[in-house]
Design a protein around this motif. Structure first.
Motif, PDB file in Angstrom:
ATOM      1  N   GLU A 211       5.738  -9.119  -7.020  1.00  0.00           N
ATOM      2  CA  GLU A 211       5.528  -7.713  -7.421  1.00  0.00           C
ATOM      3  C   GLU A 211       5.007  -6.891  -6.471  1.00  0.00           C
ATOM      4  OE1 GLU A 211       3.214  -7.682 -11.071  1.00  0.00           O
ATOM      5  OE2 GLU A 211       4.562  -9.092 -11.961  1.00  0.00           O
ATOM      6  N   ALA A 212       5.321  -5.646  -6.444  1.00  0.00           N
ATOM      7  CA  ALA A 212       4.919  -4.771  -5.411  1.00  0.00           C
ATOM      8  C   ALA A 212       3.611  -4.160  -5.667  1.00  0.00           C
ATOM      9  CB  ALA A 212       5.805  -3.290  -5.403  1.00  0.00           C
ATOM     10  N   LEU A 213       2.909  -4.259  -4.299  1.00  0.00           N
ATOM     11  CA  LEU A 213       1.548  -4.083  -4.708  1.00  0.00           C
ATOM     12  C   LEU A 213       1.199  -2.295  -4.759  1.00  0.00           C
ATOM     13  CD1 LEU A 213      -0.124  -5.967  -1.700  1.00  0.00           C
ATOM     14  CD2 LEU A 213      -0.345  -6.480  -3.996  1.00  0.00           C
ATOM     15  N   LYS A 214       0.286  -1.886  -5.587  1.00  0.00           N
ATOM     16  CA  LYS A 214      -0.103  -0.656  -5.711  1.00  0.00           C
ATOM     17  C   LYS A 214      -0.910  -0.275  -4.782  1.00  0.00           C
ATOM     18  CE  LYS A 214       0.533  -0.629 -10.959  1.00  0.00           C
ATOM     19  NZ  LYS A 214      -0.138  -0.202 -12.137  1.00  0.00           N
ATOM     20  N   PRO A 215      -0.915   1.143  -4.438  1.00  0.00           N
ATOM     21  CA  PRO A 215      -1.942   1.763  -3.475  1.00  0.00           C
ATOM     22  C   PRO A 215      -3.220   1.126  -3.612  1.00  0.00           C
ATOM     23  CG  PRO A 215      -0.129   3.481  -3.855  1.00  0.00           C
ATOM     24  CD  PRO A 215      -0.201   2.261  -4.926  1.00  0.00           C
ATOM     25  N   SER A 216      -3.490   1.323  -4.959  1.00  0.00           N
ATOM     26  CA  SER A 216      -5.197   0.857  -5.299  1.00  0.00           C
ATOM     27  C   SER A 216      -5.420  -0.481  -5.148  1.00  0.00           C
ATOM     28  CB  SER A 216      -5.334   1.292  -6.858  1.00  0.00           C
ATOM     29  OG  SER A 216      -4.552   0.277  -7.444  1.00  0.00           O
ATOM     30  N   GLU A 217      -4.362  -1.309  -5.093  1.00  0.00           N
ATOM     31  CA  GLU A 217      -4.752  -3.041  -4.507  1.00  0.00           C
ATOM     32  C   GLU A 217      -4.726  -3.118  -3.455  1.00  0.00           C
ATOM     33  OE1 GLU A 217      -2.518  -5.123  -8.423  1.00  0.00           O
ATOM     34  OE2 GLU A 217      -1.219  -4.222  -6.868  1.00  0.00           O
ATOM     35  N   LEU A 218      -3.962  -2.197  -2.563  1.00  0.00           N
ATOM     36  CA  LEU A 218      -3.643  -2.279  -1.209  1.00  0.00           C
ATOM     37  C   LEU A 218      -5.009  -1.862  -0.382  1.00  0.00           C
ATOM     38  CD1 LEU A 218      -1.452  -3.466   0.966  1.00  0.00           C
ATOM     39  CD2 LEU A 218      -0.886  -1.106   1.268  1.00  0.00           C
ATOM     40  N   ALA A 219      -5.578  -0.880  -0.927  1.00  0.00           N
ATOM     41  CA  ALA A 219      -6.756  -0.036  -0.345  1.00  0.00           C
ATOM     42  C   ALA A 219      -8.177  -0.284  -0.949  1.00  0.00           C
ATOM     43  CB  ALA A 219      -6.176   1.217  -0.094  1.00  0.00           C
ATOM     44  N   SER A 220      -8.344  -1.231  -1.527  1.00  0.00           N
ATOM     45  CA  SER A 220      -9.396  -1.561  -2.381  1.00  0.00           C
ATOM     46  C   SER A 220      -9.905  -0.403  -3.154  1.00  0.00           C
ATOM     47  CB  SER A 220     -10.554  -1.649  -1.444  1.00  0.00           C
ATOM     48  OG  SER A 220     -10.257  -2.794  -0.718  1.00  0.00           O
ATOM     49  N   GLY A 221      -8.769   0.084  -4.055  1.00  0.00           N
ATOM     50  CA  GLY A 221      -8.991   1.273  -4.962  1.00  0.00           C
ATOM     51  C   GLY A 221      -9.226   2.617  -4.434  1.00  0.00           C
ATOM     52  N   LYS A 222      -9.231   2.610  -3.042  1.00  0.00           N
ATOM     53  CA  LYS A 222      -9.527   4.067  -2.450  1.00  0.00           C
ATOM     54  C   LYS A 222      -8.012   4.818  -2.032  1.00  0.00           C
ATOM     55  CE  LYS A 222     -13.591   2.544   0.617  1.00  0.00           C
ATOM     56  NZ  LYS A 222     -13.881   2.286   1.750  1.00  0.00           N
ATOM     57  N   SER A 223      -8.063   6.050  -2.625  1.00  0.00           N
ATOM     58  CA  SER A 223      -6.961   6.955  -2.472  1.00  0.00           C
ATOM     59  C   SER A 223      -6.584   7.260  -1.148  1.00  0.00           C
ATOM     60  CB  SER A 223      -7.163   8.135  -3.292  1.00  0.00           C
ATOM     61  OG  SER A 223      -8.332   9.076  -2.795  1.00  0.00           O
ATOM     62  N   THR A 224      -5.358   7.406  -0.740  1.00  0.00           N
ATOM     63  CA  THR A 224      -4.915   7.924   0.359  1.00  0.00           C
ATOM     64  C   THR A 224      -4.466   9.249   0.559  1.00  0.00           C
ATOM     65  OG1 THR A 224      -3.993   5.617   0.700  1.00  0.00           O
ATOM     66  CG2 THR A 224      -3.445   7.236   2.379  1.00  0.00           C
ATOM     67  N   SER A 225      -5.026  10.061   1.704  1.00  0.00           N
ATOM     68  CA  SER A 225      -4.619  11.443   1.762  1.00  0.00           C
ATOM     69  C   SER A 225      -3.986  11.881   3.198  1.00  0.00           C
ATOM     70  CB  SER A 225      -5.677  12.337   1.609  1.00  0.00           C
ATOM     71  OG  SER A 225      -6.861  12.127   2.314  1.00  0.00           O
ATOM     72  N   ARG A 226      -3.108  13.057   3.006  1.00  0.00           N
ATOM     73  CA  ARG A 226      -2.288  13.350   4.191  1.00  0.00           C
ATOM     74  C   ARG A 226      -2.376  14.879   4.168  1.00  0.00           C
ATOM     75  NH1 ARG A 226       1.823  10.435   6.838  1.00  0.00           N
ATOM     76  NH2 ARG A 226       0.829   8.668   5.835  1.00  0.00           N
ATOM     77  N   ARG A 227      -2.616  15.436   5.347  1.00  0.00           N
ATOM     78  CA  ARG A 227      -2.649  16.824   5.452  1.00  0.00           C
ATOM     79  C   ARG A 227      -1.384  17.299   6.197  1.00  0.00           C
ATOM     80  NH1 ARG A 227      -7.869  20.082   6.319  1.00  0.00           N
ATOM     81  NH2 ARG A 227      -7.792  20.118   3.778  1.00  0.00           N
ATOM     82  N   ILE A 228      -0.508  18.131   5.698  1.00  0.00           N
ATOM     83  CA  ILE A 228       0.639  18.387   6.502  1.00  0.00           C
ATOM     84  C   ILE A 228       0.892  19.935   7.043  1.00  0.00           C
ATOM     85  CG2 ILE A 228       3.106  18.325   6.683  1.00  0.00           C
ATOM     86  CD1 ILE A 228       2.034  15.596   5.899  1.00  0.00           C
ATOM     87  N   PRO A 229       0.667  20.274   8.330  1.00  0.00           N
ATOM     88  CA  PRO A 229       0.246  21.797   8.558  1.00  0.00           C
ATOM     89  C   PRO A 229       1.796  22.331   8.098  1.00  0.00           C
ATOM     90  CG  PRO A 229      -0.154  20.448  10.438  1.00  0.00           C
ATOM     91  CD  PRO A 229       0.418  19.554   9.518  1.00  0.00           C
ATOM     92  N   ILE A 230       1.591  23.674   7.872  1.00  0.00           N
ATOM     93  CA  ILE A 230       2.858  24.427   7.503  1.00  0.00           C
ATOM     94  C   ILE A 230       3.147  25.725   8.342  1.00  0.00           C
ATOM     95  CG2 ILE A 230       4.099  26.046   5.993  1.00  0.00           C
ATOM     96  CD1 ILE A 230       3.665  23.192   4.952  1.00  0.00           C
TER      97      ILE A 230
END
Length: 207
Positions: free
Chosen positions: A16-35
């Motif tokens: 089964e596919a891992l969820k982001p929460s399972e992959l990163a110990s429950g921590k959210s991942t963020s990204r900032r894309i300049p415009i």
């Protein structure tokens, strides 16, 4: 000690596919894309079209950060695809480069699409009128040459000053890039059309 059992078929090897929460110990991942400044106005106009697929389909959190002139992305507990934030980043970057919103969205739906970027000077050092003529050969009268290359190679092309951006599959990008390189080196659009027709015939025969 338990003995390792070799799987008997492919079904036993599926995970089964891992969820982001399972992959990163429950921590959210963020990204900032300049415009880029010149894309801010189109971004505001197309915001709903950008916002909707990222929030409703990829289950990401998104905001337009006017102070930082960026789009901020963040995974949530509902995010199911661990590659969602990368897909979203690629989609926004494609939009920033000048691709139509509907073409950029294809990066969210298909896994085998890429963006290839190169400059005219990477092919041949040109300046002044020679550079202008090369760009003119690539675009063609009323955009005809660019449109023909896009249709034959099943790609989308953005000519931004001296930079060329191509969106498509690996094989199709190569077809489009080869055609553009020949135009930069001085080939007439007629010769390029002839080669593209040959390629188009081969592709139809293959499928």
């Amino acid at each position: 000690m338990s003995e390792f059992k070799e799987p008997q078929n492919d079904e036993e090897m599926e995970f089964e596919a891992l969820k982001p929460s399972e992959l990163a110990s429950g921590k959210s991942t963020s990204r900032r894309i300049p415009i880029p400044p010149h894309r801010l106005t189109p971004l505001k106009k197309d915001w709903l079209k950008i916002y909707t697929p990222l929030v409703e389909h990829l289950k990401l959190q998104i905001r337009m950060n006017l102070k930082k002139k960026s789009i901020d992305l963040k995974t949530s507990e509902e995010t199911e695809d661990i590659g969602a934030i990368q897909k979203a980043a690629d989609f926004i970057k494609a939009y920033n480069l000048g691709f139509d919103i509907n073409d950029a969205i294809s990066l969210l739906r298909l896994d085998d699409l890429y963006i290839d970027t190169f400059e005219i000077k990477d092919v041949k050092t040109l300046s002044g009128d020679n550079l202008s003529r090369a760009i003119g050969r690539i675009v063609g009268k009323d955009g005809k040459t660019k449109f023909t290359i896009e249709n034959t190679s099943r790609t989308r092309i953005v000519v931004a000053d001296t930079k060329i951006h191509i969106l498509g599959s690996f094989q199709n990008i190569k077809i489009a890039r080869d055609a553009i390189v020949h135009l930069i080196l001085g080939s007439s659009p007629g010769k390029v059309y002839s080669k593209l027709r040959t390629i188009s015939t081969r592709m139809k025969e293959r499928f």
